[in-house]
Design an enzyme around this catalytic site. Structure first.
Site, PDB file in Angstrom:
ATOM      1  N   GLU B  74       0.803  -1.229   0.000  1.00 14.86           N
ATOM      2  CA  GLU B  74       0.000   0.000   0.000  1.00 14.86           C
ATOM      3  C   GLU B  74       0.829   1.270   0.000  1.00 14.86           C
ATOM      4  O   GLU B  74       0.524   2.215  -0.719  1.00 14.86           O
ATOM      5  CB  GLU B  74      -0.941   0.035   1.216  1.00 14.86           C
ATOM      6  CG  GLU B  74      -2.255  -0.692   1.025  1.00 14.86           C
ATOM      7  CD  GLU B  74      -2.121  -2.194   1.146  1.00 14.86           C
ATOM      8  OE1 GLU B  74      -1.018  -2.673   1.446  1.00 14.86           O
ATOM      9  OE2 GLU B  74      -3.127  -2.878   0.945  1.00 14.86           O
ATOM     10  N   HIS B 143     -10.189  -4.938  10.844  1.00 23.36           N
ATOM     11  CA  HIS B 143     -10.775  -4.721   9.514  1.00 23.36           C
ATOM     12  C   HIS B 143     -12.063  -3.928   9.569  1.00 23.36           C
ATOM     13  O   HIS B 143     -12.839  -3.960   8.618  1.00 23.36           O
ATOM     14  CB  HIS B 143     -11.039  -6.075   8.831  1.00 23.36           C
ATOM     15  CG  HIS B 143      -9.787  -6.772   8.406  1.00 23.36           C
ATOM     16  ND1 HIS B 143      -8.960  -7.417   9.289  1.00 23.36           N
ATOM     17  CD2 HIS B 143      -9.214  -6.911   7.182  1.00 23.36           C
ATOM     18  CE1 HIS B 143      -7.930  -7.934   8.636  1.00 23.36           C
ATOM     19  NE2 HIS B 143      -8.051  -7.644   7.359  1.00 23.36           N
TER      20      HIS B 143
END
Lengths: 378, 344
Positions: B74, B143
């Site tokens: 990322e 998450h």
């Protein structure tokens, strides 16, 4: 202590040829995953030599002026000086086109100049005036120019940016390359390896360049890196180690690298062995982690500007008087730039909130208290 | 008000139900077609058709150059996207979820958001960071975080949070056309929800302006201000409350930054009561900001009670269903809070 030899046998020894140009001979650069490296011979014309000298000397004097202004407290905050490393910026610029792209970290004043910004706009940015290249809003670490993306304060962050610029070059099919610079300290950043991976996968025309000045702030390369062969750290990416104190070596290596990228072979990793005379920044005297003798030795034996000058003199490519004239002109330019930088007014407070968004209608920005409703235009 | 009634009828007459994911897909498809500088990169966006199928079919149509699968890096690919935006392209950078954007947050804030200002208007960064944000179902603590407050804190970013399919399409198109960094917060649980689409939204030039909230339901007794999935909860709560004679005005923020304070103020000055509803944590959140802004503006004097915030519970998200269900605002929590605020 400088463990590794700064001046290996990579620099160009000039042969006799004539006043207008000289051909140099050099030892091979260290290469990684390459059949051959940059050429062993290079031609330096008188015009080129004088130009490189002038540009390097201008950067040198500009940085020393910044040192002076900082000590007078006219420049504040961070100030990372580039003196000693001039051959890197000048050699790279000599090898690439103005239409190529370049991005570096915070030791950026030299590159801001070589990429086209006048000394007075650089100094005025350092002194925080409206005539500064970023109108006083960026400061030392945030100067921009066409095809020059700063000036970046977060160590290593500029490297993925550089790979992205290279992606844009590839995408647009414009045959341009991007030089993405970083230091020996940043060379261990994870995001570099992420960039190497994607650049290699997608064959991005990116010249990853480590300016190895032996110290990441106060930590020597041996104390920071398990491997100090920074040109090999790209692993599956070919690499070249270059004498960063020799402007001609740098130029030839980057001509080679640019050609490599333009021909679609993908990225390449360069290591420039160089040295900074100042500490990491103006708040670092630079002698707690290295000796004054070491600094002196580099100054006397490997100074990039002195080396170029002496070679041109010994080859009768220019006279002592000519160099003196250039020095005087540069001194004057830098002096006038400093004058400008100290007399130009500060940015107007009305412009405090401008430039939040591009191409947007004016918006209201909250000030320090609820009644302070400030205006921002693009 | 008359305009709203007419538009409502219009919707009913010309509707084609569309799921949020398809609206997002259509938005990207249209913008990719319109401007060749636009491209999409992220994990699994190409050959996998998108982890949540939002980019289904795009790789097949546009190919490797414009739809790029990235490695799981990322920080690296967000930085690459920002660099590409600086050099003339218009990237859409997808995070599989915004939880992973934390790895890249330096590139979003320091390289993207601040650059136009630092360069005094020289270097723009036309980029969209998009992906699902906030809680899903059973994906547990790492998450499930909502990043609306974190990103909306920072000058230089626009932060958008669509609710329905029309929001998704119109706002994403605006975000892609915007010359600035836009954080586009989707919601995984909304991807599969169908909504009727207006006639207007069928157009390839349909955009919804960033920075303008929408009143989804007119009301007189309390202003319910929300974003994303919880707009649905507010509308459902409003139906229940209406049976008891409490008429809620439901505001869909659509954009978190810049916040449409005027819309909220106008509503509060009419209803005299404010309840904010969000999925994120309470401290230093979207609701907290709304309350502070209302206090600082003309609407404060119209409040008949302190404003109330309905938020996620101030804990990391647990896994077990009963725990997860009780970690997020439910319709009964909204109803309870409205009644408390109205003191009924």
């Amino acid at each position: 202590m400088l463990q590794t030899q700064l001046l290996s046998n990579h620099h160009f020894n000039f042969g006799r040829r004539g006043r207008d140009s000289s051909v140099g001979r050099a030892g091979k650069c260290d290469v990684h995953r390459l059949e051959e490296g940059p050429p062993l011979k290079a031609e330096l014309t008188r015009e080129q030599g004088l130009r490189y000298y002038r540009i390097m000397q201008t950067v040198r004097r500009m940085e020393l002026k910044a040192d002076q202004l900082y000590k007078q407290k006219i420049i504040r905050g961070f100030c990372h000086l580039y003196d000693g490393q001039e051959a890197c910026a000048v050699g790279i610029e000599a090898a690439i086109n103005p239409s190529d792209h370049l991005i570096t970290a915070y030791r950026a004043h030299g590159y801001t100049y070589t990429r086209g910004i006048a000394v007075k706009e650089i100094l005025a940015e350092l002194t925080g005036r409206r005539g500064g290249v970023a109108k006083g809003k960026g400061g030392s670490m945030h100067m921009y120019a066409p095809h020059f993306y700063g000036g970046n304060g977060i160590v290593g962050a500029q490297v993925p940016l550089g790979a992205g610029i290279a992606l844009a070059c590839q995408y647009q099919g414009n045959n341009q390359v991007c030089v993405a610079l970083y230091g020996d300290g940043a060379a261990n950043q994870g995001q570099l390896f992420e960039s190497f991976n994607m650049a290699a996968l997608w064959k991005l025309p990116c010249i990853f360049t480590c300016e190895n000045n032996q110290y990441g702030m106060g930590t020597s390369v041996e104390r920071a890196s398990a491997s100090t062969d920074y040109y090999k750290r790209g692993d599956f990416i070919p690499g070249i180690r270059v004498d960063g104190m020799d402007v001609l070596c740098v130029r030839e290596a980057f001509k080679f690298a640019a050609e490599h990228c333009r021909s679609g072979k993908g990225p390449i990793v360069m290591e420039l062995k160089t040295y900074r005379y100042h500490g990491h920044s103006m708040s670092d005297p630079g002698v707690s982690y290295r000796t004054r003798e070491e600094i002196q030795e580099v100054r006397s034996k490997s100074d990039p500007i002195t080396m170029l000058k002496e070679r041109m003199l010994s080859n009768n490519m220019a006279s002592v008087e000519e160099f003196k004239e250039i020095d005087i002109a540069i001194r004057k330019e830098v002096e006038e730039a400093a004058q400008y930088a100290t007399s130009d007014p500060e940015p107007p407070l009305e412009e405090l909130c401008n430039h939040i968004f591009s191409n947007d209608s004016p918006l209201e920005v909250r000030g320090t208290n609820p009644w302070a409703r400030l205006k921002s235009v693009s | 008000r008359l305009k709203n009634i007419v538009l409502g009828w219009n919707d009913l007459l010309c509707s084609k139900p569309m799921m949020v994911r398809d609206a997002l897909n259509q938005a990207m498809d249209e913008e990719l077609e319109r401007d060749e500088r636009v491209f999409l990169l992220g994990e699994e966006v190409a050959q996998y058709d998108g982890a949540y199928k939002v980019s289904r079919g795009l790789w097949k149509k546009y190919g490797d150059k414009r739809i790029i699968d990235t490695p799981i890096t990322e920080m690296g690919f967000a930085g690459i996207a920002v660099g590409a935006a600086m050099a003339g392209l218009r990237p859409i950078c997808e995070f599989m979820t915004f939880n992973f954007s934390m790895q890249a947050i330096d590139q979003i804030i320091n390289s993207a958001a601040k650059t136009y200002y630092m360069s005094a208007g020289f270097q723009a960064v036309p980029i969209v960071f998009r992906g699902p944000n906030g809680a899903s179902a059973g994906v547990a603590a790492q998450h499930s975080q909502c990043f609306a407050a974190w990103y909306a804190h920072c000058p230089g970013l626009k932060v958008v949070s669509p609710w329905n399919a029309e929001d998704a399409k119109g706002l994403l198109k605006s975000a892609i056309r915007d010359d600035n960094p836009v954080v586009f917060l989707e919601n995984e649980l909304m991807y599969g929800v169908p909504f009727e689409m207006s006639e207007e939204s069928q157009s390839k030039d349909f955009t919804i302006p960033i920075g303008k909230a929408k009143v989804e339901r007119q009301g007189t007794h309390v202003s319910l201000v929300s974003h994303s999935r919880y707009v649905s909860h507010c509308l459902d709560a409003a139906v229940v409350l209406a049976k008891e004679g409490i008429e809620c005005e439901v505001i869909n923020l659509r954009t978190i930054r810049p916040l449409d304070v005027e819309c909220i103020e106008t509503s509060v000055m009419k209803t005299n009561h404010l309840v904010t509803v969000e999925g994120g944590w309470p401290q230093f959140g979207v609701g907290a900001e709304i309350c502070a802004r209302i206090m600082e503006g003309p609407a404060f004097n119209y409040l008949d009670a302190p404003a109330t915030r309905v938020t996620g519970v101030d804990i990391p998200m647990p896994y077990a269903k009963i725990l997860e269900d009780n970690s997020l605002p439910q319709i009964k929590d909204i109803i309870f809070s409205v009644k408390k605020t109205l003191n009924v």
